[in-house]
Design a protein around this motif. Structure first.
Motif, PDB file in Angstrom:
ATOM      1  N   TYR A 163       0.852  -1.187   0.000  1.00 44.41           N
ATOM      2  CA  TYR A 163       0.000   0.000   0.000  1.00 44.41           C
ATOM      3  C   TYR A 163       0.887   1.236   0.000  1.00 44.41           C
ATOM      4  CZ  TYR A 163      -3.748  -3.252   1.040  1.00 44.41           C
ATOM      5  OH  TYR A 163      -4.653  -4.299   0.968  1.00 44.41           O
ATOM      6  N   ALA A 166       0.748   4.598   0.615  1.00 42.93           N
ATOM      7  CA  ALA A 166       0.910   5.519   1.740  1.00 42.93           C
ATOM      8  C   ALA A 166       1.640   4.857   2.903  1.00 42.93           C
ATOM      9  CB  ALA A 166      -0.459   6.037   2.187  1.00 42.93           C
ATOM     10  N   GLU A 167       1.296   3.617   3.186  1.00 47.43           N
ATOM     11  CA  GLU A 167       1.952   2.895   4.283  1.00 47.43           C
ATOM     12  C   GLU A 167       3.425   2.656   3.971  1.00 47.43           C
ATOM     13  OE1 GLU A 167       1.149  -1.026   7.073  1.00 47.43           O
ATOM     14  OE2 GLU A 167       0.551  -1.110   4.955  1.00 47.43           O
ATOM     15  N   ASP A 213       5.485   5.842   4.291  1.00 43.97           N
ATOM     16  CA  ASP A 213       5.684   6.148   5.705  1.00 43.97           C
ATOM     17  C   ASP A 213       6.773   5.262   6.301  1.00 43.97           C
ATOM     18  OD1 ASP A 213       4.777   7.491   8.243  1.00 43.97           O
ATOM     19  OD2 ASP A 213       4.299   5.422   8.774  1.00 43.97           O
ATOM     20  N   VAL A 250       0.554   9.525  -4.618  1.00 41.64           N
ATOM     21  CA  VAL A 250       1.003   8.262  -4.025  1.00 41.64           C
ATOM     22  C   VAL A 250       0.064   7.154  -4.484  1.00 41.64           C
ATOM     23  CG1 VAL A 250       1.410   7.007  -1.877  1.00 41.64           C
ATOM     24  CG2 VAL A 250       1.942   9.451  -2.012  1.00 41.64           C
ATOM     25  N   GLU A 296      -2.251   4.011  -4.615  1.00 44.03           N
ATOM     26  CA  GLU A 296      -2.966   3.296  -3.558  1.00 44.03           C
ATOM     27  C   GLU A 296      -2.358   1.923  -3.342  1.00 44.03           C
ATOM     28  OE1 GLU A 296      -7.444   1.602  -2.474  1.00 44.03           O
ATOM     29  OE2 GLU A 296      -7.153   2.908  -4.211  1.00 44.03           O
TER      30      GLU A 296
END
Length: 253
Positions: A103, A105-106, A109, A120, A122
């Motif tokens: 994923y 965004a994860e 991060d 970004v 998905e």
């Protein structure tokens, strides 16, 4: 079941593998080299699909997997090999478990990537390998190394020998492999066509500059990179010098 990997001949006894259904950021090359005595696999892809199931012939001669650095798109399938090698500076991260997610965004991060102003994705793959696949199940297991390789070490496959070049900057333990007999350089993520990444939490721009200065003068015939197409010595010098100019301009601005 989706045909997850593409394969192509990249020279005598060398096969290039890639994963076309992976987002460009993570769509990496890995390389299967056949020697007289044993095989070597340089990097191991994202690991979404098990290599032993998809490419069983790769494991017939119990190959070593040699990791150019510890990022998910290069080590995802490494746990499937019984003989794993990398630079000592990457060992701790591999043992702890390489940060990974499908994923966007994860993942950004976890990697410490600042995507401000940039879209970004998905999901980092554009199709599921099979209808029942759950992207949330994706992870890279912690793994130990069986061999630690540093600058100047040699990997002898029988009739084919590669020299380890420690070229930090992208990560502390980034390495390339040089087959001097053929003038072939396997460069991992140290250099390739495209935007080179030197702003991750464990990147080092000063070290990257030194690595680029070395590569600009390296006599090779062809470079097989961790991403994108292969290129010749002239292009290697152009890319290295472009990075060195870019860094100078960035520091002046």
């Amino acid at each position: 079941m989706v045909d997850w990997h593409t394969r192509g001949e990249a020279g005598s006894g060398v096969i290039r593998l890639s994963e076309p259904h992976v987002n460009e950021l993570l769509s990496a090359n890995f390389w299967w080299l056949r020697g007289n005595d044993r095989d070597l696999v340089i990097d191991a892809g994202l690991g979404v699909v098990a290599l032993r199931e998809a490419i069983p012939a790769m494991f017939e001669r119990d190959p070593m997997v040699l990791l150019t650095h510890a990022h998910l798109d290069h080590v995802g399938g490494a746990a499937e090999f019984t003989d794993r090698a990398a630079h000592p500076a990457e060992a701790e991260l591999l043992t702890a478990g390489v940060p990974a997610s499908l994923y966007g965004a994860e993942l950004f991060d976890k990697l410490g990537i600042d995507a401000t102003g940039e879209p970004v994705p998905e999901l980092m793959i554009d199709v599921l390998p099979d209808p029942d696949y759950d992207p949330a199940s994706y992870r890279i297991p912690p793994m130990t190394l069986h061999r630690l390789l540093d600058d100047g070490d040699h990997v002898d496959l029988g009739g084919r020998t590669l020299t380890v070049l420690h070229l930090p900057g992208h990560t502390p333990g980034s390495i390339a492999l040089l087959e001097q007999r053929t003038g072939t350089l396997y460069s991992g993520d140290i250099i390739y066509e495209g935007a080179l990444i030197d702003d991750l939490p464990n990147s080092d721009v000063a070290a990257y500059r030194r690595s680029m200065e070395f590569l600009a003068d390296l006599d090779v015939s062809v470079v097989h990179p961790g991403h994108g197409r292969s290129f010749d010595r002239t292009r290697l010098r152009q890319l290295a010098e472009a990075y060195l100019r870019r860094d100078v301009q960035t520091r002046k601005s």
